[in-house]
Scaffold this motif. Structure first.
Motif, PDB file in Angstrom:
ATOM      1  N   ASN A 230       0.828  -1.207   0.000  1.00  6.34           N
ATOM      2  CA  ASN A 230       0.000   0.000   0.000  1.00  6.34           C
ATOM      3  C   ASN A 230       0.863   1.257   0.000  1.00  6.34           C
ATOM      4  O   ASN A 230       0.562   2.225  -0.698  1.00  6.34           O
ATOM      5  N   TYR A 231       1.922   1.264   0.788  1.00  8.44           N
ATOM      6  CA  TYR A 231       2.829   2.414   0.810  1.00  8.44           C
ATOM      7  C   TYR A 231       3.496   2.609  -0.548  1.00  8.44           C
ATOM      8  O   TYR A 231       3.661   3.735  -1.017  1.00  8.44           O
TER       9      TYR A 231
ATOM     10  N   TYR B 156       2.335   1.701  -3.568  1.00  5.78           N
ATOM     11  CA  TYR B 156       1.375   2.229  -4.534  1.00  5.78           C
ATOM     12  C   TYR B 156       1.034   3.678  -4.240  1.00  5.78           C
ATOM     13  O   TYR B 156       0.858   4.481  -5.155  1.00  5.78           O
ATOM     14  N   THR B 157       0.974   4.059  -2.985  1.00  8.37           N
ATOM     15  CA  THR B 157       0.735   5.457  -2.639  1.00  8.37           C
ATOM     16  C   THR B 157       1.889   6.322  -3.122  1.00  8.37           C
ATOM     17  O   THR B 157       1.682   7.395  -3.677  1.00  8.37           O
TER      18      THR B 157
END
Length: 53
Positions: A4-5, A7-8
């Protein structure tokens, strides 16, 4: 969590965009673009809202 980090980082920073372009040039299609999904919205029925109780 780390995914998630990552892709952010890729979506919201200029450096992340460059990293994505480099990785996709070496390995085509490895990092995919997120696709928008249409979500149906249910609106309340006008007849039910206007009834006095």
């Amino acid at each position: 969590m780390m995914k998630n980090y990552f892709y952010t980082f890729i979506l919201y920073t200029d450096l992340g965009q460059k990293v994505k372009d480099v990785v996709n040039s070496v390995f085509p299609g490895l990092i995919k673009e997120p696709q928008r999904v249409r979500v149906p919205v249910q609106r309340p029925d006008e007849r039910q809202r206007r009834r006095p109780y």
